[in-house]
Scaffold this active site. Structure first.
Site, short mmCIF file in Angstrom:
data_model
loop_
_atom_site.label_atom_id
_atom_site.label_comp_id
_atom_site.label_asym_id
_atom_site.label_seq_id
_atom_site.Cartn_x
_atom_site.Cartn_y
_atom_site.Cartn_z
CD GLU A 175 -2.80 1.35 2.39
OE1 GLU A 175 -2.79 0.44 3.25
OE2 GLU A 175 -3.55 2.32 2.44
CE LYS A 217 -5.99 -0.07 1.59
NZ LYS A 217 -6.73 -0.66 2.69
P1 13P Z 1 -9.40 4.36 4.04
O1 13P Z 1 -10.23 3.62 3.02
O2 13P Z 1 -10.20 4.96 5.15
O3 13P Z 1 -8.42 5.29 3.40
O4 13P Z 1 -8.54 3.24 4.78
C1 13P Z 1 -7.91 2.29 4.02
C2 13P Z 1 -6.66 1.88 4.67
O5 13P Z 1 -6.48 0.73 4.99
C3 13P Z 1 -5.62 2.89 4.90
O6 13P Z 1 -4.43 2.27 5.23
#
Ligand code: 13P
Length: 336
Positions: A175, A217
């Protein structure tokens, strides 16, 4: 097909997405206090157990990302949280980074920590039932940022994390979140996000990560939240698809977007446009925290005993996101 690839596909296929319920105790305390609920381990468990026992889990949610406290909690019925999740058919996952700290020599930026002792922690999480993990690198946009140093050091950490996770037979969610904060245009977000994602894959490849056994992500390509520029959902989707097509190797099975501060409807509408226009081979779905939980949390805070009302609200949101993950959502469905 490798075992890791099978897990990734199982989490993301048939319009399913990921429920990101891995808020740290600090973040969860802010969310609960904002709706005037005391942040205790019992209350955090009660809200999450309510979501994980919802009917939509079966058809909409392929994986749930947990926080360390939650994966160790036992519910009122004596089951562990990973057992409750697995019973719905969803796969339990776990956030394994220990948060973003000041980056030395560029202290307005962040580096995500958590590599020390990670191999041992992963074994414990596997034994508790986790089959995938999450690590979030965070980057801000300004005329100077993200710096080459932040882009490089976070990509390196994401790659080292991914190798350890795959060694332990789990799927790493990679991510890299380029934040929405700022007054930049979507084109600036496009160019900075492209730099960040390309560097991540350069490092993942250098570290010999099996790209068919990861989930990316990323953020969508958006104008900054303080920007005067307003672009349509169609434009957001085309820019996002172009960025990912140019930066993500084709072996990657799927992409699960974060919501990043978009409203529930914006995050749903934009994901729907992305899927309508998807000209890639990647599965494109959601891994939302706030955009799946915000309304449900508000309803729950009105009466934490009214499980049906909370679950109905969550079920609706999950169904809307799952339709969007197939390009089948429309705004009229929101009011049905
Ligand atoms: P949000 O969808 O609230 O941005 O959270 C996703 C997430 O896992 C952030 O690390």
């Amino acid at each position: 097909m490798s075992e890791l690839n099978k897990i990734a596909i199982q989490i993301l296929s048939s319009g399913k997405g990921i429920l990101a319920a891995d808020e740290s105790n600090g973040t969860m305390t802010k969310r609960l206090e904002a709706v005037s609920v005391k942040s205790s381990p019992e209350n955090r468990l009660a809200f999450r157990e309510t979501l994980f026992s919802s009917e939509s889990m079966k058809d909409c949610i392929g994986g749930v990302i947990l926080y360390d406290e939650t994966i160790n909690q036992i519910t009122s019925s004596g089951k562990s949280i990973p057992e409750v999740i697995a019973k719905t058919g969803a796969i339990p996952g776990i956030k394994v980074d220990t948060g973003a700290k000041e980056l030395a020599n560029s202290t307005e930026e962040k580096i995500t920590e958590g590599l020390d002792g990670l191999r041992e922690r992963l074994k414990k999480y596997y034994a508790l039932g986790a089959r995938f993990t999450k690590w979030r690198g965070v980057y801000s946009i300004s005329d100077k940022f993200p710096s080459k140093l932040a882009i490089h050091s976070n990509a390196h950490a994401l790659a080292r994390y991914s190798t350890l996770v795959q060694e332990c037979n789990m799927v790493p969610i990679v991510e890299p979140e380029v934040l929405m904060d700022g007054s930049h245009t979507a084109d600036i977000c496009f160019s900075k996000t492209s730099d960040v994602i390309k560097k991540c894959f350069e490092e993942l490849i250098l570290h010999k990560v099996d790209l068919s056994g990861i989930i990316l992500k990323p953020n969508m390509i958006l104008s900054g939240s303080q920007s005067k520029e307003k672009i349509s959902s169609e434009e957001i989707s085309l820019k996002t698809l172009k960025c990912l097509k140019n930066s993500v190797p084709s072996e990657v099975p799927g992409i699960a977007f974060l919501s990043g501060g978009q409203s529930e409807i914006e995050a749903t509408e934009n994901l729907n446009s992305i899927n309508k226009n998807n000209n890639t081979n990647f599965i494109m779905t959601y891994s939302y925290g706030r955009a799946l939980q915000q309304s449900a949390l508000k309803i729950w805070s009105n009466n934490i005993k009214d499980i049906d009302a909370t679950q109905n609200t969550f079920n609706h949101r999950a169904k809307m996101c799952t339709l969007a993950a197939q390009g089948k959502w429309s705004s009229e469905l929101e009011n049905k």
